[in-house]
Scaffold this motif. Structure first.
Motif, short mmCIF file in Angstrom:
data_model
loop_
_atom_site.label_atom_id
_atom_site.label_comp_id
_atom_site.label_asym_id
_atom_site.label_seq_id
_atom_site.Cartn_x
_atom_site.Cartn_y
_atom_site.Cartn_z
N GLY A 1 -2.70 7.84 5.67
CA GLY A 1 -2.12 9.21 6.33
C GLY A 1 -2.04 8.87 7.80
N SER A 2 -3.31 8.30 8.59
CA SER A 2 -3.67 8.05 9.84
C SER A 2 -2.59 7.04 10.40
N ALA A 3 -2.11 6.08 9.55
CA ALA A 3 -1.23 4.93 9.85
C ALA A 3 -0.05 5.52 10.26
N LEU A 4 0.46 6.35 9.20
CA LEU A 4 1.86 7.02 9.28
C LEU A 4 2.02 8.14 10.61
N GLN A 5 1.05 8.50 10.83
CA GLN A 5 0.82 9.55 11.97
C GLN A 5 0.96 8.70 13.34
N GLU A 6 0.35 7.48 13.13
CA GLU A 6 0.43 6.73 14.30
C GLU A 6 1.67 5.92 14.55
N LYS A 7 2.54 5.94 13.36
CA LYS A 7 3.81 5.32 13.20
C LYS A 7 3.63 3.63 12.96
N ALA A 8 2.46 3.45 12.44
CA ALA A 8 2.05 1.85 12.00
C ALA A 8 2.53 1.81 10.79
N GLU A 9 3.85 1.72 10.52
CA GLU A 9 4.45 1.47 9.19
C GLU A 9 3.84 0.31 8.47
N LYS B 1 -0.44 -1.02 -0.83
CA LYS B 1 -0.58 -2.17 -1.61
C LYS B 1 -1.97 -2.41 -2.06
N LEU B 2 -2.78 -2.25 -0.96
CA LEU B 2 -4.28 -2.89 -1.43
C LEU B 2 -4.85 -1.66 -2.40
N GLY B 3 -4.40 -0.29 -2.05
CA GLY B 3 -4.82 0.52 -3.12
C GLY B 3 -4.13 0.34 -4.28
N ASP B 4 -3.09 -0.06 -4.47
CA ASP B 4 -2.53 -0.11 -5.91
C ASP B 4 -2.99 -1.28 -6.49
N MET B 5 -3.51 -2.53 -5.84
CA MET B 5 -4.18 -3.58 -6.31
C MET B 5 -5.54 -3.03 -6.75
N MET B 6 -6.34 -2.28 -6.01
CA MET B 6 -7.60 -2.03 -6.50
C MET B 6 -7.60 -1.11 -7.58
N ARG B 7 -6.60 -0.21 -7.71
CA ARG B 7 -6.34 0.57 -9.16
C ARG B 7 -5.84 -0.27 -10.23
N TYR C 1 1.44 -6.00 -9.43
CA TYR C 1 0.20 -6.88 -8.68
C TYR C 1 0.47 -7.98 -8.08
N LEU C 2 1.15 -8.95 -8.62
CA LEU C 2 1.42 -10.06 -7.97
C LEU C 2 2.17 -9.99 -6.68
N THR C 3 3.37 -9.01 -6.83
CA THR C 3 4.11 -8.75 -5.58
C THR C 3 3.35 -8.17 -4.39
N ASN C 4 2.50 -7.34 -4.75
CA ASN C 4 1.50 -6.70 -3.82
C ASN C 4 0.49 -7.92 -3.28
N TYR C 5 0.26 -8.58 -4.05
CA TYR C 5 -0.71 -9.86 -3.44
C TYR C 5 -0.02 -10.48 -2.48
N VAL C 6 1.17 -11.01 -3.07
CA VAL C 6 2.17 -11.76 -1.95
C VAL C 6 2.42 -11.34 -0.75
N ALA C 7 2.77 -9.83 -0.88
CA ALA C 7 2.88 -9.12 0.29
C ALA C 7 2.01 -9.03 1.23
N LEU C 8 0.88 -8.91 1.03
CA LEU C 8 -0.60 -8.77 1.62
C LEU C 8 -0.90 -10.13 2.42
N THR D 1 1.21 -1.14 8.66
CA THR D 1 -0.29 -1.14 8.35
C THR D 1 -0.37 -0.08 7.12
N ALA D 2 0.33 1.10 7.17
CA ALA D 2 0.37 2.07 6.03
C ALA D 2 0.97 1.42 4.79
N GLU D 3 1.77 0.58 4.87
CA GLU D 3 2.46 -0.10 3.62
C GLU D 3 1.28 -0.98 3.09
N SER D 4 0.54 -1.85 4.17
CA SER D 4 -0.45 -2.69 3.60
C SER D 4 -1.58 -1.99 2.85
N ILE D 5 -1.96 -0.66 3.41
CA ILE D 5 -3.00 0.12 2.72
C ILE D 5 -2.54 0.57 1.39
#
Length: 471
Positions: free
Chosen positions: A302-310, A318-324, A343-350, A312-316
């Motif tokens: 949420g903080s990354a979206l407010q700061e318009k760091a898209e 993807k990381l959350g999806d991988m942890m889940r 999971y593989l797609t998120n890993y490559v994206a990060l 960073t928000a997308e990376s967070i």
């Protein structure tokens, strides 16, 4: 015995094969076919009693071990119906030829042949009914079903031997009717009354039961001798059997029981160790509440979206999806293939985000946009991609990683091609341990035997992996 159905197909085959082999050996030992005074009709009947059991056991093997399992796997009625007819026809003709030509039966209507088929069909029907009544989910476990089916195998084999008389089955029938039940009875008598008392320290009670067993055997044979007006031979036979039971059978059964106790003790110890390890793992997991981590990631997102760091928000996210994925699905036996792909797609994206600023690194990930159908064991694809980033990336030298993931109907295909930069410490990714390719190869052999293809090629400059799995 409680948790799973016993491998009855193999058990039934080995029991029947042992019975027929015993019949054949009994017929071989019953006469000397090379004795010169034997006439042709005797020789013909002698060899008929050898070939008829061979024909029947061959037919049983083809039907029980090949045709029935093959039908349930393919469900092609005309194919297996035709093969069953051929096996029945040739076994009937060959058995009838040996039987009629050697005066075992007067015509092709052979009671022992049709009775054998009737007993086999009756056994299959009985097994089907017992499976509907005694097997889970109707009951909690397979123990009643396993016990009843083992007893049924013994009963139906005895019925077969009873109707197969005249073809050398009499000694084997005596073995099944008297000797084997007697040995089983002695074993359980020893286990519950002698062995358990001796193990509990009641040695005098155990010796008393042992003496009672020997006296009972002697008394039974004495009574048989009196009823047949042949007392002395039966008395000495009973005495010899009593000595055999006390001096040989009881010690041998004790040896098996002790081995069983040791085996059970080892299982209990291993179970306790596993339970303790699981408890320790659960304790470690409980130290960090995963919901707390997810809440923190949501806050950062949420903080990354407010700061318009898209990015960073997308990376967070993807990381959350991988942890889940790691928390909820990694421990399962199988998961949807689409989840493994995500999971593989998120890993490559990060990884792309981490290496985006390095122009000498070329990462190309090709995959189908449509969802992947089917189930797959978790974490079978990611180790090859992780290995590519671990050994294929250099922050200073020209590097490339090419990944191609294709999901087809009933299969998945992964191709990974990467440069090789071993022995350098410039990339912190090289310090990650990963799952290990050896572990993945072993899992593939266990989970997909005969249903996967793994090709690995390498030279001094590049590394190539091709993996295909039939789901």
């Amino acid at each position: 015995m409680k948790e799973n159905r016993l491998p009855f197909q193999q058990i039934e085959w080995w029991v029947v094969a042992l019975v027929f082999l015993s019949i054949i050996l009994s017929n071989i030992l019953s006469a000397n076919p090379f004795y010169s005074n034997y006439q042709d009709d005797y020789m013909g009947k002698y060899f008929a009693k050898l070939f008829i059991p061979i024909i029947l056991i061959t037919a049983f093997y083809l039907v029980h071990m090949k045709l029935i399992p093959g039908y349930f796997e393919e469900r092609v009625k005309w194919k297996y119906g035709s093969l069953l007819f051929l096996v029945a026809f040739f076994s009937f003709v060959l058995t009838g030829a040996f039987s009629v030509s050697n005066d075992i039966t007067k015509d092709f209507f052979m009671p022992f042949y049709f009775n054998t088929i009737a007993i086999y069909i009756g056994y299959l029907i009985f097994v089907y009914i017992m499976g509907q009544i005694l097997a889970p989910p109707r009951l909690e476990n397979y123990k009643p079903y396993n016990i009843v089916r083992l007893s049924a195998i013994y009963l139906f084999v005895f019925l077969f031997l009873f109707q197969f008389q005249g073809l050398g089955s009499e000694p084997i029938a005596v073995l099944f009717a008297i000797i084997i039940p007697s040995l089983i009875l002695i074993f359980f008598y020893n286990f519950f009354l002698i062995y358990k008392n001796k193990k509990a320290g009641n040695v005098s009670t155990a010796n008393l039961y042992l003496l009672l067993l020997a006296v009972s055997i002697l008394l039974i044979f004495s009574l048989i001798g009196i009823s047949n007006v042949n007392f002395p031979p039966f008395f000495f036979l009973g005495l010899a059997i009593s000595v055999l039971v006390v001096a040989v059978l009881i010690p041998i059964s004790n040896l098996f029981i002790e081995k069983y106790d040791i085996f059970q003790s080892e299982i209990r110890q291993l179970t306790s160790t596993v339970d303790q390890s699981k408890a320790n793992l659960d304790f470690l997991r409980s130290q960090i509440n995963p919901h707390f981590l997810f809440n923190i990631l949501n806050t950062l997102y949420g903080s990354a979206l407010q700061e318009k760091a898209e990015k960073t928000a997308e990376s967070i996210q993807k990381l959350g999806d991988m942890m889940r994925f790691m928390l909820h699905e990694n421990h399962r036996e199988s998961i949807p293939l689409q989840h493994e792909k995500e999971y593989l797609t998120n890993y490559v994206a990060l990884q792309e985000l981490r290496l985006n600023d390095h122009e000498n690194i070329d990462i190309h990930f090709s995959r189908s946009e449509s969802p992947c159908n089917g189930q797959i064991a978790p974490m079978l694809l990611i180790p090859f991609v992780e290995n590519a980033f671990k050994h294929g990336v250099s922050l200073q030298k020209k590097s490339w990683i090419k990944i191609n993931l294709r999901c087809l109907e009933g299969s998945v295909h992964l191709d990974v091609n990467n440069s090789i930069h071993r022995g350098t410490a410039e990339d912190p990714e090289k310090k990650s341990s990963g799952i290990g390719l050896l572990n993945v190869k072993q899992r593939l052999q266990l989970l997909y035997p005969g249903k996967h293809e793994l090709i690995i090629r390498e030279n001094d400059e590049e590394y190539f992996v091709h993996l295909s799995i039939k789901l």
